[in-house]
Structures are given as C-alpha cells and as structure tokens.
Design a protein around this motif. Structure first.
Motif, PDB file in Angstrom:
ATOM      1  N   GLY A  65       0.808  -1.221   0.000  1.00  0.00           N
ATOM      2  CA  GLY A  65       0.000   0.000   0.000  1.00  0.00           C
ATOM      3  C   GLY A  65       0.836   1.263   0.000  1.00  0.00           C
ATOM      4  N   TYR A  66       2.053   1.185   0.541  1.00  0.00           N
ATOM      5  CA  TYR A  66       2.918   2.360   0.588  1.00  0.00           C
ATOM      6  C   TYR A  66       3.495   2.708  -0.789  1.00  0.00           C
ATOM      7  CZ  TYR A  66       2.757   2.284   5.679  1.00  0.00           C
ATOM      8  OH  TYR A  66       2.334   2.331   6.973  1.00  0.00           O
ATOM      9  N   THR A  67       3.404   1.796  -1.738  1.00  0.00           N
ATOM     10  CA  THR A  67       3.881   2.082  -3.095  1.00  0.00           C
ATOM     11  C   THR A  67       2.720   2.270  -4.068  1.00  0.00           C
ATOM     12  OG1 THR A  67       4.005  -0.261  -3.712  1.00  0.00           O
ATOM     13  CG2 THR A  67       5.965   0.718  -2.692  1.00  0.00           C
ATOM     14  N   ASN A  68       1.490   2.281  -3.551  1.00  0.00           N
ATOM     15  CA  ASN A  68       0.316   2.362  -4.423  1.00  0.00           C
ATOM     16  C   ASN A  68       0.260   3.672  -5.201  1.00  0.00           C
ATOM     17  OD1 ASN A  68      -2.408   1.377  -5.279  1.00  0.00           O
ATOM     18  ND2 ASN A  68      -3.058   3.223  -4.216  1.00  0.00           N
ATOM     19  N   LEU A  90       7.530  10.599  -5.579  1.00  0.00           N
ATOM     20  CA  LEU A  90       6.965   9.373  -5.013  1.00  0.00           C
ATOM     21  C   LEU A  90       7.968   8.232  -4.978  1.00  0.00           C
ATOM     22  CD1 LEU A  90       3.398   9.520  -6.595  1.00  0.00           C
ATOM     23  CD2 LEU A  90       3.990   9.829  -4.185  1.00  0.00           C
ATOM     24  N   VAL A  91       8.887   8.195  -5.938  1.00  0.00           N
ATOM     25  CA  VAL A  91       9.952   7.187  -5.909  1.00  0.00           C
ATOM     26  C   VAL A  91      10.791   7.367  -4.651  1.00  0.00           C
ATOM     27  CG1 VAL A  91      12.119   6.449  -6.970  1.00  0.00           C
ATOM     28  CG2 VAL A  91      10.106   6.804  -8.390  1.00  0.00           C
ATOM     29  N   LYS A 140      12.265   5.695   0.861  1.00  0.00           N
ATOM     30  CA  LYS A 140      12.448   6.100   2.262  1.00  0.00           C
ATOM     31  C   LYS A 140      11.508   5.311   3.173  1.00  0.00           C
ATOM     32  CE  LYS A 140      12.534  10.293   5.155  1.00  0.00           C
ATOM     33  NZ  LYS A 140      11.473   9.933   6.131  1.00  0.00           N
ATOM     34  N   LYS A 141      10.272   5.118   2.711  1.00  0.00           N
ATOM     35  CA  LYS A 141       9.303   4.404   3.538  1.00  0.00           C
ATOM     36  C   LYS A 141       9.706   2.956   3.729  1.00  0.00           C
ATOM     37  CE  LYS A 141       5.639   4.465   5.991  1.00  0.00           C
ATOM     38  NZ  LYS A 141       5.545   5.355   7.176  1.00  0.00           N
ATOM     39  N   MET A 142      10.242   2.314   2.697  1.00  0.00           N
ATOM     40  CA  MET A 142      10.687   0.932   2.828  1.00  0.00           C
ATOM     41  C   MET A 142      11.801   0.807   3.865  1.00  0.00           C
ATOM     42  SD  MET A 142       8.761  -0.981   0.974  1.00  0.00           S
ATOM     43  CE  MET A 142       7.391   0.184   1.277  1.00  0.00           C
ATOM     44  N   GLN A 143      12.710   1.785   3.876  1.00  0.00           N
ATOM     45  CA  GLN A 143      13.788   1.765   4.862  1.00  0.00           C
ATOM     46  C   GLN A 143      13.250   1.957   6.273  1.00  0.00           C
ATOM     47  OE1 GLN A 143      17.048   1.023   4.415  1.00  0.00           O
ATOM     48  NE2 GLN A 143      16.352   0.466   2.359  1.00  0.00           N
ATOM     49  N   GLU A 144      12.268   2.836   6.431  1.00  0.00           N
ATOM     50  CA  GLU A 144      11.661   3.064   7.746  1.00  0.00           C
ATOM     51  C   GLU A 144      10.936   1.812   8.233  1.00  0.00           C
ATOM     52  OE1 GLU A 144       9.124   6.397   7.216  1.00  0.00           O
ATOM     53  OE2 GLU A 144      10.746   7.876   7.276  1.00  0.00           O
ATOM     54  N   LEU A 145      10.191   1.177   7.336  1.00  0.00           N
ATOM     55  CA  LEU A 145       9.477  -0.042   7.711  1.00  0.00           C
ATOM     56  C   LEU A 145      10.445  -1.141   8.110  1.00  0.00           C
ATOM     57  CD1 LEU A 145       6.723  -0.201   4.936  1.00  0.00           C
ATOM     58  CD2 LEU A 145       6.373   0.289   7.360  1.00  0.00           C
ATOM     59  N   ARG A 146      11.554  -1.224   7.390  1.00  0.00           N
ATOM     60  CA  ARG A 146      12.532  -2.272   7.673  1.00  0.00           C
ATOM     61  C   ARG A 146      13.216  -2.062   9.017  1.00  0.00           C
ATOM     62  NH1 ARG A 146      17.417  -4.764   7.222  1.00  0.00           N
ATOM     63  NH2 ARG A 146      17.535  -6.570   5.803  1.00  0.00           N
TER      64      ARG A 146
END
Length: 212
Positions: free
Chosen positions: A6-9, A28-29, A34-40
């Motif tokens: 959903g974070y890449t939608n 958005l890229v 950045k969001k993927m790194q935060e989630l990880r």
C-alpha cells in the motif's frame, strides 16, 4: 502484503496515468524508497499490532511470537530442531523479506541513471508557464539518445531551445497546459512541431521511453 504494498500504491498509479506525471513520480519514488527503509528498521512492532488486531477481529489465531515456528505440514519435533521462533520467521523471513524485494525492485527500476533521466524529463513540463524549463537538462536528456542527436544536432538543438521557450511563454495558446501529453498535442495543433522539429523529436522519444 496489502499494508506494505500500500505504501507504493500512489507511485504505481502515478506511473500508470496517461499523462505520466513525471514531477510527482520522482517525488513518489523517493518517498517509497524512504518508507521501505523506515518499515525495515523500525516498523515491525506497529505492523504486528495492526495484523494482530485484524486477526482478532476476524477470528484468526495468532501464534505467540516467542514460540517455535512450525512450517505448515511439518512436525513440531522437526521445527524445534531448527530452533526458529515465530518472530524469526515472520519478521525476518516474511516481513523483511518482502520489504527487501520491493526495495530491490525500486533500486533496479529507478537507479541513479533512471532518476537522472526522469529529472531531465521533468524540465519539459509546461505547467505554470514552463517554470521547470532547463535548457541544460534538456540537452543532457538529448544525450541519452545518441543515435538521434549527434554532436552537430545537439548544437542546433540548443539554439532551437532558446527560440522554443521564448515562443511558448508568449503564446497564449500554450498557457494552462499541465503535462507533456498536452504539450505535444498543442505543438501539433499549432504546427509548432515542424518549427521546433528537434524539440518535438525528443518529446516523441520520451513517450517511447515512458511506454517501454
């Protein structure tokens, strides 16, 4: 999967739009990476809480995270021999595994060269009286297509750009355009695509690249 993807939608929808909103795509890229790194790094606890809440609501059993992980169809004895907890499996192998796959896909598709290409494309954006116009970046963009723009053509292209931008900004018919699709259509309607043939050629090459 639904939560993480959903974070890449927004990025996915942006890239699928007919007008290819390049400026928003670039932003958005970067947001998605950045969001993927935060989630990880620190998103697991919140993620687990949301999943647990969903499971409780729909009557789905949630295994204790500190308990032994038992793969479907395997015996408890074999699972204990591996000494893997549910947390090890679901957090490291599933949660982080999915995030790493998405991050790798983003890095592969939007590497440094592709991000530079997108950045250069954005300078074609006609919105707000062509405020994003940058002749140097458009020349750099043309250099991505050496078969179509030789060194001699690049010099002619630079000179054409000077006339092109002055013409676009003073012609009321080009006011209010929002994207490169609208720009290309208006160039043809006003027959400016023949006057600024190299500019129009680069626009066509961009569409081929975006649709590839």
């Amino acid at each position: 999967m639904y939560i993480i993807l959903g974070y890449t939608n927004e990025l996915s929808e942006c890239l699928q739009r007919r007008e290819q909103d390049i400026l928003n795509a670039i932003s958005l890229v970067n947001v998605a990476k950045k969001k993927m790194q935060e989630l990880r790094s620190d998103g697991w606890d919140n993620f687990l809480e949301r999943v647990t809440s969903f499971c409780d609501k729909h009557g789905v059993d949630v295994p204790a995270m500190d308990g032994d992980y038992v793969p479907y169809g395997k015996s408890t004895r074999k699972a204990r021999a591996r000494k893997q907890t549910n947390d090890d499996h679901f957090r490291r192998e599933v949660y982080i595994g999915v995030i790493d796959q998405i991050s790798q896909e983003l890095d592969n598709r939007f590497d440094e060269i592709n991000m530079e290409l997108l950045s250069c494309m954005a300078t074609f954006n006609p919105s707000n009286s062509f405020e994003y116009f940058d002749a140097k970046k458009l020349r750099r963009l043309a250099e991505f297509y050496p078969k179509d723009f030789s060194n001699n053509n690049l010099l002619r292209f630079e000179l054409q750009l000077d006339n092109y931008i002055d013409d676009m900004r003073q012609d009321d018919r080009f006011k209010g355009l929002e994207n490169i699709v609208d720009l290309s259509v208006k160039l043809v309607q006003t027959r400016r695509h023949k006057v600024y043939d190299m500019v129009y050629e680069l626009l066509k090459l961009l569409f081929v690249t975006l649709l590839d």
